[in-house]
Design a protein around this motif. Structure first.
Motif, PDB file in Angstrom:
ATOM      1  N   ALA A 117       0.837  -1.198   0.000  1.00 49.66           N
ATOM      2  CA  ALA A 117       0.000   0.000   0.000  1.00 49.66           C
ATOM      3  C   ALA A 117       0.874   1.252   0.000  1.00 49.66           C
ATOM      4  O   ALA A 117       0.575   2.225  -0.701  1.00 49.66           O
ATOM      5  CB  ALA A 117      -0.922  -0.008   1.216  1.00 49.66           C
ATOM      6  N   LEU A 121       0.954   4.187  -2.923  1.00 49.96           N
ATOM      7  CA  LEU A 121       0.827   5.625  -2.659  1.00 49.96           C
ATOM      8  C   LEU A 121       2.016   6.411  -3.211  1.00 49.96           C
ATOM      9  O   LEU A 121       1.870   7.562  -3.614  1.00 49.96           O
ATOM     10  CB  LEU A 121       0.678   5.866  -1.158  1.00 49.96           C
ATOM     11  N   ALA A 124       1.456   6.452  -7.168  1.00 47.33           N
ATOM     12  CA  ALA A 124       0.184   7.020  -7.626  1.00 47.33           C
ATOM     13  C   ALA A 124       0.335   8.373  -8.321  1.00 47.33           C
ATOM     14  O   ALA A 124      -0.289   8.588  -9.370  1.00 47.33           O
ATOM     15  CB  ALA A 124      -0.797   7.114  -6.464  1.00 47.33           C
ATOM     16  N   ASP A 133      -6.612   7.947 -10.140  1.00 47.16           N
ATOM     17  CA  ASP A 133      -6.852   8.222  -8.725  1.00 47.16           C
ATOM     18  C   ASP A 133      -8.028   7.411  -8.182  1.00 47.16           C
ATOM     19  O   ASP A 133      -8.005   6.937  -7.057  1.00 47.16           O
ATOM     20  CB  ASP A 133      -7.059   9.713  -8.485  1.00 47.16           C
ATOM     21  N   VAL A 134      -9.056   7.205  -9.020  1.00 48.09           N
ATOM     22  CA  VAL A 134     -10.207   6.394  -8.609  1.00 48.09           C
ATOM     23  C   VAL A 134      -9.782   4.932  -8.439  1.00 48.09           C
ATOM     24  O   VAL A 134     -10.170   4.263  -7.469  1.00 48.09           O
ATOM     25  CB  VAL A 134     -11.352   6.509  -9.643  1.00 48.09           C
ATOM     26  N   VAL A 136      -6.757   3.813  -7.744  1.00 49.48           N
ATOM     27  CA  VAL A 136      -5.904   3.717  -6.555  1.00 49.48           C
ATOM     28  C   VAL A 136      -6.765   3.679  -5.296  1.00 49.48           C
ATOM     29  O   VAL A 136      -6.524   2.869  -4.390  1.00 49.48           O
ATOM     30  CB  VAL A 136      -4.893   4.887  -6.520  1.00 49.48           C
ATOM     31  N   GLU A 137      -7.773   4.526  -5.230  1.00 52.68           N
ATOM     32  CA  GLU A 137      -8.673   4.523  -4.063  1.00 52.68           C
ATOM     33  C   GLU A 137      -9.392   3.195  -3.919  1.00 52.68           C
ATOM     34  O   GLU A 137      -9.552   2.674  -2.819  1.00 52.68           O
ATOM     35  CB  GLU A 137      -9.687   5.667  -4.157  1.00 52.68           C
ATOM     36  N   ARG A 138      -9.844   2.624  -5.031  1.00 53.94           N
ATOM     37  CA  ARG A 138     -10.528   1.323  -4.992  1.00 53.94           C
ATOM     38  C   ARG A 138      -9.578   0.223  -4.528  1.00 53.94           C
ATOM     39  O   ARG A 138      -9.958  -0.653  -3.762  1.00 53.94           O
ATOM     40  CB  ARG A 138     -11.082   0.971  -6.381  1.00 53.94           C
ATOM     41  N   LEU A 140      -7.027   0.568  -2.578  1.00 57.87           N
ATOM     42  CA  LEU A 140      -6.747   0.752  -1.152  1.00 57.87           C
ATOM     43  C   LEU A 140      -7.930   0.360  -0.276  1.00 57.87           C
ATOM     44  O   LEU A 140      -7.752  -0.034   0.875  1.00 57.87           O
ATOM     45  CB  LEU A 140      -6.354   2.207  -0.874  1.00 57.87           C
ATOM     46  N   SER A 141      -9.143   0.445  -0.812  1.00 54.20           N
ATOM     47  CA  SER A 141     -10.322   0.163   0.009  1.00 54.20           C
ATOM     48  C   SER A 141     -10.917  -1.222  -0.210  1.00 54.20           C
ATOM     49  O   SER A 141     -11.613  -1.721   0.667  1.00 54.20           O
ATOM     50  CB  SER A 141     -11.396   1.221  -0.238  1.00 54.20           C
ATOM     51  N   ASP A 142     -10.667  -1.852  -1.370  1.00 51.93           N
ATOM     52  CA  ASP A 142     -11.230  -3.177  -1.654  1.00 51.93           C
ATOM     53  C   ASP A 142     -10.147  -4.240  -1.600  1.00 51.93           C
ATOM     54  O   ASP A 142      -8.972  -3.967  -1.817  1.00 51.93           O
ATOM     55  CB  ASP A 142     -11.879  -3.201  -3.048  1.00 51.93           C
TER      56      ASP A 142
END
Length: 186
Positions: A117, A121, A124, A133-134, A136-138, A140-142
């Motif tokens: 992770a 970051l 990214a 960016d979307v 990367v967020e997915r 990190l969260s899924d």
């Protein structure tokens, strides 16, 4: 001759534990009162609480003896607790699967999600793909993302190329092991 366990530097010592506590069997009155777990179903709450307290007391005496097998016993308890928690959360992993996941994992594989992770970051800001960016967020969260998933702002081919680039940079892993219908995650 009675053999006493030596304290293991690997497992440490419990506060207040003596080096060789005497063996404390389960009290006979408890054995007579509750011959098996099924007989607890018809008992009052007070009887169950008394039996539970006596069992915890006997278990505490075993733990404080610091037997040589205590480390293996603690590990088995931890795996059993993890399997029970997995079952409660709706997962299908049993004790064997969890034990395999721990024992057959190479350094840097399964338990390196924080380090990967951090790497994601770092790379990214260097990503030039639309909607990176979307993605990367997915990530990190899924737990995992399917490469064919519809993400606003990026088409299938762009998403596959982005995942290939992230794998190349060491920020994500391809999880499925297939050439088609790939999934990616930390």
């Amino acid at each position: 001759m009675t053999l006493r366990p030596k304290p293991s530097p690997r497992h440490g010592t419990l506060p207040g534990a003596t080096a060789a506590a005497p063996m404390m069997p389960v009290p006979m009155w408890l054995r007579r009162a509750i011959p098996d777990a099924q007989s607890l179903a018809g008992k009052d709450v007070e009887d169950v609480a008394l039996a539970a307290g006596a069992a915890i007391g006997a278990l505490d005496a075993v733990v404080r003896r610091q037997e040589r097998w205590a480390g293996a016993w603690r590990q088995r308890l931890a795996i059993s607790a993890a399997a029970a928690m997995a079952k409660q959360t709706g997962r299908v992993e049993d004790e064997g699967a969890l034990r395999d996941a721990v024992l057959l994992t190479r350094p840097g594989d399964f338990f390196s999600v924080q380090r990967r992770a951090d790497r994601l970051l770092v790379v990214a800001p260097k990503l030039r793909a639309k909607a990176a960016d979307v993605v990367v967020e997915r990530l990190l969260s899924d737990d995992a993302i399917v490469a064919s998933e519809k993400i606003a702002g990026i088409n299938d081919r762009g998403l596959r190329r982005l995942f290939d680039r992230l794998v190349e940079l060491g920020a994500v892993r391809e999880l499925s092991g297939r050439t088609t219908f790939r999934s990616y995650g930390l």
